[in-house]
Scaffold this motif. Structure first.
Motif, PDB file in Angstrom:
ATOM      1  N   ARG A  69      38.872  40.469  29.804  1.00  0.00           N
ATOM      2  CA  ARG A  69      38.295  39.149  29.553  1.00  0.00           C
ATOM      3  C   ARG A  69      38.257  38.914  28.054  1.00  0.00           C
ATOM      4  N   LEU A  93      43.510  36.666  39.195  1.00  0.00           N
ATOM      5  CA  LEU A  93      42.264  36.447  38.480  1.00  0.00           C
ATOM      6  C   LEU A  93      41.259  37.535  38.817  1.00  0.00           C
ATOM      7  N   PRO A  96      34.390  37.703  37.181  1.00  0.00           N
ATOM      8  CA  PRO A  96      33.548  37.784  35.968  1.00  0.00           C
ATOM      9  C   PRO A  96      32.318  38.654  36.169  1.00  0.00           C
ATOM     10  N   GLY A 155      44.312  29.493  37.771  1.00  0.00           N
ATOM     11  CA  GLY A 155      43.291  28.757  37.040  1.00  0.00           C
ATOM     12  C   GLY A 155      43.883  28.110  35.805  1.00  0.00           C
ATOM     13  N   ASP A 218      38.507  33.168  31.854  1.00  0.00           N
ATOM     14  CA  ASP A 218      38.437  33.901  33.117  1.00  0.00           C
ATOM     15  C   ASP A 218      39.148  35.241  32.971  1.00  0.00           C
TER      16      ASP A 218
END
Length: 372
Positions: A69, A93, A96, A155, A218
């Motif tokens: 990240r 992805l 988080p 994303g 992200d």
């Protein structure tokens, strides 16, 4: 004469201030290409910098996963990020919440430590500020010069997986997306081309048109096969400012870097088995239950000479940082040392008084001895 001397001093001071200002402005205008395990290239003459980078490496003996990240800052609206990988990679992805769990698990333990005698900041030694310092707290030959083996939209990311037999061949993909590969970056990629590594090239664009790309992005989750865990760091040698590495490693045992690769000595900030049963950390750690957190500083990035190869440590010793808060031992709010010293002084004074009284008291007369 004195006026001339004062004028010369003022001119020299002004010259120094202007030189420092020009240097700072030059640093602000320069693009920041390097970040921990890749390189970022702004889409125009604007500036982009990686303010913070967090990465997790999971290795089960055959496959490596890297979850990273980035927190970026600058005024660029479009940025490309290039990461070399030893084998064909899949990209998706990341969660988080993984990093939130890691922060909680590896956070230092706070403990209180009491002392008897006053230290700096305790009464009556109040010369300090009373604060407590904490330790710091981690493609086959013969093919086309470049080919896109996969492309996907995740994303805000436009992800392309590339093979290249010529460092300059990456210009084709970058040019078609409005990016120019800096000459220094072309040279830095050459060792990866010679080892037949592949590349993950990511185009980052903000969600709202016309706004700069800033803030935490992200996480990206990469997976590729490798018989030895590796964390690419070579491109960080292009950075113009000191670099700091924070790396989480999930494996069957405690892990460590094989060498310092040109930075300060790597330090372990946490080591222990993952006890979480649910959540993104438990899911990623399945089959690799030992977590090692590694930190390292690179005050001179140009000295970085390779990638971090990770190896098993000699023992699976656990470790967690402890931050002590030193407090003066008290009783009912009164320092114990003061009570002890006062009591000792009182006892000494009482003893001295008794002895003085005994010395000043007249001795009784002895009767004369009888004669006969």
């Amino acid at each position: 004469m004195a006026d001339l001397l004062r004028g010369g001093v003022r001119r020299r001071a002004l010259t120094v201030v202007l030189a420092l200002l020009a240097l700072q402005l030059g640093q602000l205008a320069a693009p920041a290409w390097a970040c921990g395990c890749g390189a970022m290239v702004p889409g125009d003459a604007r500036r982009v910098a990686v303010g913070r980078e967090e990465s997790v490496v999971r290795w089960d003996g055959t496959d490596e996963q890297v979850v990273m990240r980035l927190t970026v800052d600058g005024d660029a609206e479009r940025v490309a990020w290039i990461m070399p990988v030893p084998r064909r990679a899949t990209v998706r992805l990341g969660d988080p919440g993984l990093f939130d769990e890691l922060h909680e698990v590896t956070a230092p333990v706070h403990r209180t430590r009491y002392h008897f005698w006053p230290q700096d900041g305790d009464w009556p030694l109040v010369t300090g500020d009373g604060t407590v310092g904490a330790p710091r707290p981690p493609g086959a030959a013969g093919g086309p010069p470049v080919s896109v083996v996969g492309r996907q939209r995740l994303g805000p990311f436009d992800v392309a997986r590339l093979t290249a037999t010529d460092p300059g061949a990456l210009d084709g993909w970058l040019d078609s997306n409005g990016f120019a590969l800096p000459p220094r970056l072309t040279g830095a990629l050459r060792p990866y081309v010679q080892k037949r590594w592949e590349y993950v090239a990511v185009k980052l664009t903000p969600q709202t048109t016309g706004t700069a790309l800033t803030g935490a992005l992200d996480p990206l989750h990469l997976t590729f096969r490798t018989d030895r865990p590796v964390y690419p760091m070579r491109l960080s040698r292009l950075a113009g400012t000191p670099q700091s590495l924070g790396l989480y490693v999930l494996a069957a045992h405690r892990m460590e870097p094989a060498s310092g690769i040109g930075g300060e000595r790597p330090r372990v900030t946490y080591a222990g088995r993952v006890t979480a049963r649910t959540g993104p950390l438990a899911e990623l750690a399945a089959g690799t239950p030992f977590l090692t957190a590694i930190g390292q500083e690179f005050p001179y990035p140009e000295r970085i000479r390779g990638d971090h190869e990770l190896r098993r440590a000699r023992a699976d010793d656990t470790f967690q940082q402890v931050i002590y808060e030193d407090r003066l031992r008290t009783v009912a709010g009164v320092p114990v040392w003061l009570v002890t010293v006062t009591a000792a002084l009182t006892a000494a004074m009482a003893t001295a008084a008794v002895l003085a009284v005994r010395r000043t008291r007249p001795r009784p007369e002895q009767p004369p001895a009888p004669t006969g």
